[in-house]
Motif scaffolding. Structure first.
Motif, PDB file in Angstrom:
ATOM      1  N   SER A  53     -32.023  -6.757   1.213  1.00 56.54           N
ATOM      2  CA  SER A  53     -32.552  -6.723   3.163  1.00 56.54           C
ATOM      3  C   SER A  53     -31.477  -5.898   3.790  1.00 56.54           C
ATOM      4  O   SER A  53     -30.198  -6.091   4.298  1.00 56.54           O
ATOM      5  N   PRO A  54     -32.078  -4.671   4.166  1.00 56.21           N
ATOM      6  CA  PRO A  54     -30.732  -4.447   5.292  1.00 56.21           C
ATOM      7  C   PRO A  54     -30.879  -5.074   6.667  1.00 56.21           C
ATOM      8  O   PRO A  54     -29.346  -5.270   6.853  1.00 56.21           O
ATOM      9  N   ARG A  55     -31.327  -6.390   6.574  1.00 62.16           N
ATOM     10  CA  ARG A  55     -30.344  -7.412   7.479  1.00 62.16           C
ATOM     11  C   ARG A  55     -30.300  -8.228   7.163  1.00 62.16           C
ATOM     12  O   ARG A  55     -29.295  -9.331   7.961  1.00 62.16           O
ATOM     13  N   ASP A  56     -29.821  -8.775   5.910  1.00 62.07           N
ATOM     14  CA  ASP A  56     -28.387  -9.123   4.923  1.00 62.07           C
ATOM     15  C   ASP A  56     -26.799  -8.826   5.327  1.00 62.07           C
ATOM     16  O   ASP A  56     -26.461  -7.961   4.284  1.00 62.07           O
ATOM     17  N   GLU A  57     -26.323  -9.190   6.282  1.00 63.19           N
ATOM     18  CA  GLU A  57     -24.935  -8.598   6.234  1.00 63.19           C
ATOM     19  C   GLU A  57     -24.252  -8.925   5.865  1.00 63.19           C
ATOM     20  O   GLU A  57     -23.078  -8.664   5.197  1.00 63.19           O
ATOM     21  N   ALA A  58     -24.526 -10.493   4.742  1.00 62.29           N
ATOM     22  CA  ALA A  58     -23.483 -11.103   4.155  1.00 62.29           C
ATOM     23  C   ALA A  58     -23.503 -10.049   3.348  1.00 62.29           C
ATOM     24  O   ALA A  58     -22.425 -10.171   2.871  1.00 62.29           O
ATOM     25  N   GLY A  59     -24.905 -10.182   2.458  1.00 67.17           N
ATOM     26  CA  GLY A  59     -24.583  -9.172   0.920  1.00 67.17           C
ATOM     27  C   GLY A  59     -24.093  -7.783   0.963  1.00 67.17           C
ATOM     28  O   GLY A  59     -23.705  -7.433   0.371  1.00 67.17           O
ATOM     29  N   CYS A  60     -24.842  -7.268   2.222  1.00 72.03           N
ATOM     30  CA  CYS A  60     -24.036  -5.665   2.781  1.00 72.03           C
ATOM     31  C   CYS A  60     -22.650  -5.926   2.726  1.00 72.03           C
ATOM     32  O   CYS A  60     -21.842  -4.814   1.610  1.00 72.03           O
ATOM     33  N   GLN A  61     -21.655  -6.845   3.294  1.00 72.19           N
ATOM     34  CA  GLN A  61     -20.375  -7.045   3.163  1.00 72.19           C
ATOM     35  C   GLN A  61     -19.564  -7.969   2.078  1.00 72.19           C
ATOM     36  O   GLN A  61     -19.562  -5.881   1.498  1.00 72.19           O
ATOM     37  N   VAL A  62     -20.563  -8.113   1.053  1.00 76.28           N
ATOM     38  CA  VAL A  62     -19.599  -8.431  -0.672  1.00 76.28           C
ATOM     39  C   VAL A  62     -20.015  -6.737  -1.372  1.00 76.28           C
ATOM     40  O   VAL A  62     -19.703  -7.010  -2.352  1.00 76.28           O
ATOM     41  N   ILE A  63     -21.112  -6.348  -1.407  1.00 75.21           N
ATOM     42  CA  ILE A  63     -21.678  -5.238  -1.952  1.00 75.21           C
ATOM     43  C   ILE A  63     -20.682  -4.146  -1.266  1.00 75.21           C
ATOM     44  O   ILE A  63     -19.868  -3.520  -2.483  1.00 75.21           O
ATOM     45  N   GLY A  64     -20.004  -4.300   0.066  1.00 75.68           N
ATOM     46  CA  GLY A  64     -19.245  -2.598  -0.068  1.00 75.68           C
ATOM     47  C   GLY A  64     -17.964  -3.470  -0.284  1.00 75.68           C
ATOM     48  O   GLY A  64     -17.542  -2.314  -0.772  1.00 75.68           O
ATOM     49  N   GLU A  65     -17.655  -4.487  -0.477  1.00 73.26           N
ATOM     50  CA  GLU A  65     -16.112  -5.438  -0.733  1.00 73.26           C
ATOM     51  C   GLU A  65     -16.052  -4.837  -2.352  1.00 73.26           C
ATOM     52  O   GLU A  65     -15.264  -3.735  -3.106  1.00 73.26           O
ATOM     53  N   ILE A  66     -17.040  -4.790  -3.407  1.00 73.27           N
ATOM     54  CA  ILE A  66     -17.431  -4.277  -4.526  1.00 73.27           C
ATOM     55  C   ILE A  66     -17.062  -2.975  -4.675  1.00 73.27           C
ATOM     56  O   ILE A  66     -16.394  -2.514  -5.743  1.00 73.27           O
ATOM     57  N   LYS A  67     -17.514  -2.083  -3.783  1.00 70.93           N
ATOM     58  CA  LYS A  67     -17.517  -0.850  -3.633  1.00 70.93           C
ATOM     59  C   LYS A  67     -16.345  -0.875  -3.751  1.00 70.93           C
ATOM     60  O   LYS A  67     -15.791   0.851  -4.225  1.00 70.93           O
ATOM     61  N   ASP A  68     -15.418  -0.737  -2.672  1.00 73.35           N
ATOM     62  CA  ASP A  68     -14.380  -0.449  -2.499  1.00 73.35           C
ATOM     63  C   ASP A  68     -13.083  -1.019  -3.938  1.00 73.35           C
ATOM     64  O   ASP A  68     -12.535  -0.207  -3.901  1.00 73.35           O
ATOM     65  N   ARG A  69     -13.654  -1.640  -4.135  1.00 76.59           N
ATOM     66  CA  ARG A  69     -13.075  -2.688  -5.028  1.00 76.59           C
ATOM     67  C   ARG A  69     -12.768  -1.353  -6.555  1.00 76.59           C
ATOM     68  O   ARG A  69     -12.044  -1.266  -7.242  1.00 76.59           O
ATOM     69  N   GLY A  70     -13.687  -0.966  -6.808  1.00 78.87           N
ATOM     70  CA  GLY A  70     -14.270  -0.458  -7.965  1.00 78.87           C
ATOM     71  C   GLY A  70     -13.810   1.229  -7.537  1.00 78.87           C
ATOM     72  O   GLY A  70     -13.418   2.112  -8.196  1.00 78.87           O
ATOM     73  N   LEU A  71     -13.037   1.901  -6.083  1.00 74.88           N
ATOM     74  CA  LEU A  71     -13.609   2.718  -5.739  1.00 74.88           C
ATOM     75  C   LEU A  71     -11.264   3.164  -5.643  1.00 74.88           C
ATOM     76  O   LEU A  71     -10.337   3.983  -5.320  1.00 74.88           O
ATOM     77  N   ASN A  72     -11.016   2.066  -5.846  1.00 68.69           N
ATOM     78  CA  ASN A  72      -9.736   1.780  -5.193  1.00 68.69           C
ATOM     79  C   ASN A  72      -8.239   2.424  -6.664  1.00 68.69           C
ATOM     80  O   ASN A  72      -8.071   3.159  -5.642  1.00 68.69           O
ATOM     81  N   LEU A  73      -9.165   2.639  -7.702  1.00 67.56           N
ATOM     82  CA  LEU A  73      -8.089   3.251  -8.866  1.00 67.56           C
ATOM     83  C   LEU A  73      -8.182   4.902  -8.383  1.00 67.56           C
ATOM     84  O   LEU A  73      -7.542   5.694  -8.386  1.00 67.56           O
ATOM     85  N   VAL A  74      -9.773   5.314  -8.197  1.00 67.25           N
ATOM     86  CA  VAL A  74     -10.004   6.488  -8.095  1.00 67.25           C
ATOM     87  C   VAL A  74      -9.008   7.305  -7.045  1.00 67.25           C
ATOM     88  O   VAL A  74      -8.795   7.963  -6.875  1.00 67.25           O
ATOM     89  N   ALA A  75      -9.224   5.873  -5.349  1.00 68.67           N
ATOM     90  CA  ALA A  75      -8.631   6.686  -4.137  1.00 68.67           C
ATOM     91  C   ALA A  75      -7.045   6.797  -4.290  1.00 68.67           C
ATOM     92  O   ALA A  75      -7.031   7.730  -4.238  1.00 68.67           O
ATOM     93  N   ASN A  76      -6.733   6.018  -5.494  1.00 72.64           N
ATOM     94  CA  ASN A  76      -5.175   6.330  -5.511  1.00 72.64           C
ATOM     95  C   ASN A  76      -4.914   7.498  -6.085  1.00 72.64           C
ATOM     96  O   ASN A  76      -3.965   8.549  -6.130  1.00 72.64           O
ATOM     97  N   SER A  77      -5.366   7.305  -7.319  1.00 72.44           N
ATOM     98  CA  SER A  77      -5.379   9.040  -7.736  1.00 72.44           C
ATOM     99  C   SER A  77      -5.459   9.880  -7.064  1.00 72.44           C
ATOM    100  O   SER A  77      -5.383  10.862  -7.276  1.00 72.44           O
TER     101      SER A  77
END
Length: 342
Positions: A53-77
């Motif tokens: 839900s767009p109003r689920d701040e905690a859920g959006c934060q968790v998804i954002g953390e998962i996205k950052d962890r997935g992008l970490n290796l690519v960002a370093n490269s």
């Protein structure tokens, strides 16, 4: 680069770790889209998905953390790739600066009207050194006009001893030798009508310096220390340019040291150009008629004029310092000289 903008979102795979906690997040490439007729007849793969839900701040934060962890290796490269690219561009800019400088110098010398040639280098073990119309490029740029060039053929020779009148162009000739060798080994053109020389493993200079203002050592002591430093780095097929070396002591001592140093360099196959006013040193080698040594002298006309040409000849016991005295003081009488503090 367009894909790394992630305009269509990101595709990340993961695994379940201890306690069903997500782990091993890896960024994946989107599969190629199938054409419409392939999608029509292809088997449907079940997809399990959920929406936040767009109003689920905690859920959006968790998804954002998962996205950052997935992008970490690519960002370093990507950061490393960017650093490599910027480093390459920086080095390329520095190298192009050298070539742009060469082009500017070539154009300037053409405007002045001085001769320019591309040299013919040979292997270091071949003793070749011949040129025509060689001149000091710095002097030509300073005076902004064509200057006197010198010619010499010293193939199979190792040493050149240069004597002659004061202000006859000896030091300028020595600089032109060193600059031409340096420009040739940089892949540049040479300020001469023609130039051929063997590659040198090292180019060293031993020019006289001013008195030590700190009074830590005498001028002659400083000359010996610099020569000792140079000798420690000399290898066969190197070149040494000496300008009035060992002249800070008396004639006999300076000549004896110069003779021993030159003889040692001769035995080791070092090419040496030696400008000197030490008559005993220069005449000693000239009288021995050593085939490996050429004796040059700054030409002086009978009226005292300097032609700035180096010609082969016997060393003279005088450097014609009186010519400079007459040029500075002219026909002044004794009272005028005393008034000037002379």
């Amino acid at each position: 680069m367009n894909e790394l903008r992630f305009n269509n979102g990101v595709l990340i795979s993961g695994q379940l770790g201890k306690g069903n906690e997500g782990t091993s997040y890896i960024l994946r490439k989107f599969p190629q889209k199938k054409k419409w007729f392939q999608q029509l007849w292809s088997e449907k793969v079940p997809v399990y998905s959920f929406q936040i839900s767009p109003r689920d701040e905690a859920g959006c934060q968790v998804i954002g953390e998962i996205k950052d962890r997935g992008l970490n290796l690519v960002a370093n490269s990507l950061a490393q790739s960017a650093d490599h690219i910027f480093s390459f561009i920086t080095v390329l800019r520095l190298e192009l600066t050298f070539y742009v400088g060469c082009l500017n110098l070539y154009q300037k010398l053409q405007e002045i009207g001085t001769p320019i040639t591309f040299p013919k280098p040979v292997d270091s073990y071949q003793r070749r050194h011949s040129f025509e119309g060689l001149y000091d490029v710095c002097l030509a740029l300073t005076m902004n006009k064509k200057v006197v060039g010198n010619s010499l053929k010293m193939d199979t020779k190792n040493h050149v001893i240069i004597t002659g009148a004061n202000q006859g162009g000896k030091s300028t000739f020595l600089r032109s030798i060193g600059l031409a060798q340096l420009m040739m080994q940089c892949g540049m053109f040479v300020p001469a009508e023609s130039f051929t020389a063997n590659i040198c493993k090292g180019l060293f200079t031993h020019f006289k310096k001013e008195e030590d203002v700190t009074i830590e050592s005498g001028k002659f002591d400083e000359e010996l220390k610099r020569m000792d430093f140079i000798v420690n780095y000399l290898t066969p097929h190197s070149m040494v340019l000496c300008n009035e070396s060992f002249s800070a002591t008396n004639e006999r001592e300076g000549s004896e040291i110069a003779m021993q140093v030159l003889w040692a360099l001769l035995e080791k196959g070092i090419k040496v150009f030696f400008v000197t006013h030490l008559y005993e040193f220069a005449s000693n080698y000239y009288n021995k008629r050593i085939e490996d040594i050429i004796s040059l002298r700054a030409e002086r006309e009978e009226n005292g004029n300097r032609t700035f040409l180096m010609v082969e000849g016997e060393p003279l016991p005088t450097s014609f310092g009186k010519d400079l005295y007459d040029q500075i003081f002219g026909n002044k009488d004794q009272k005028e000289l005393e008034a000037m503090g002379c």
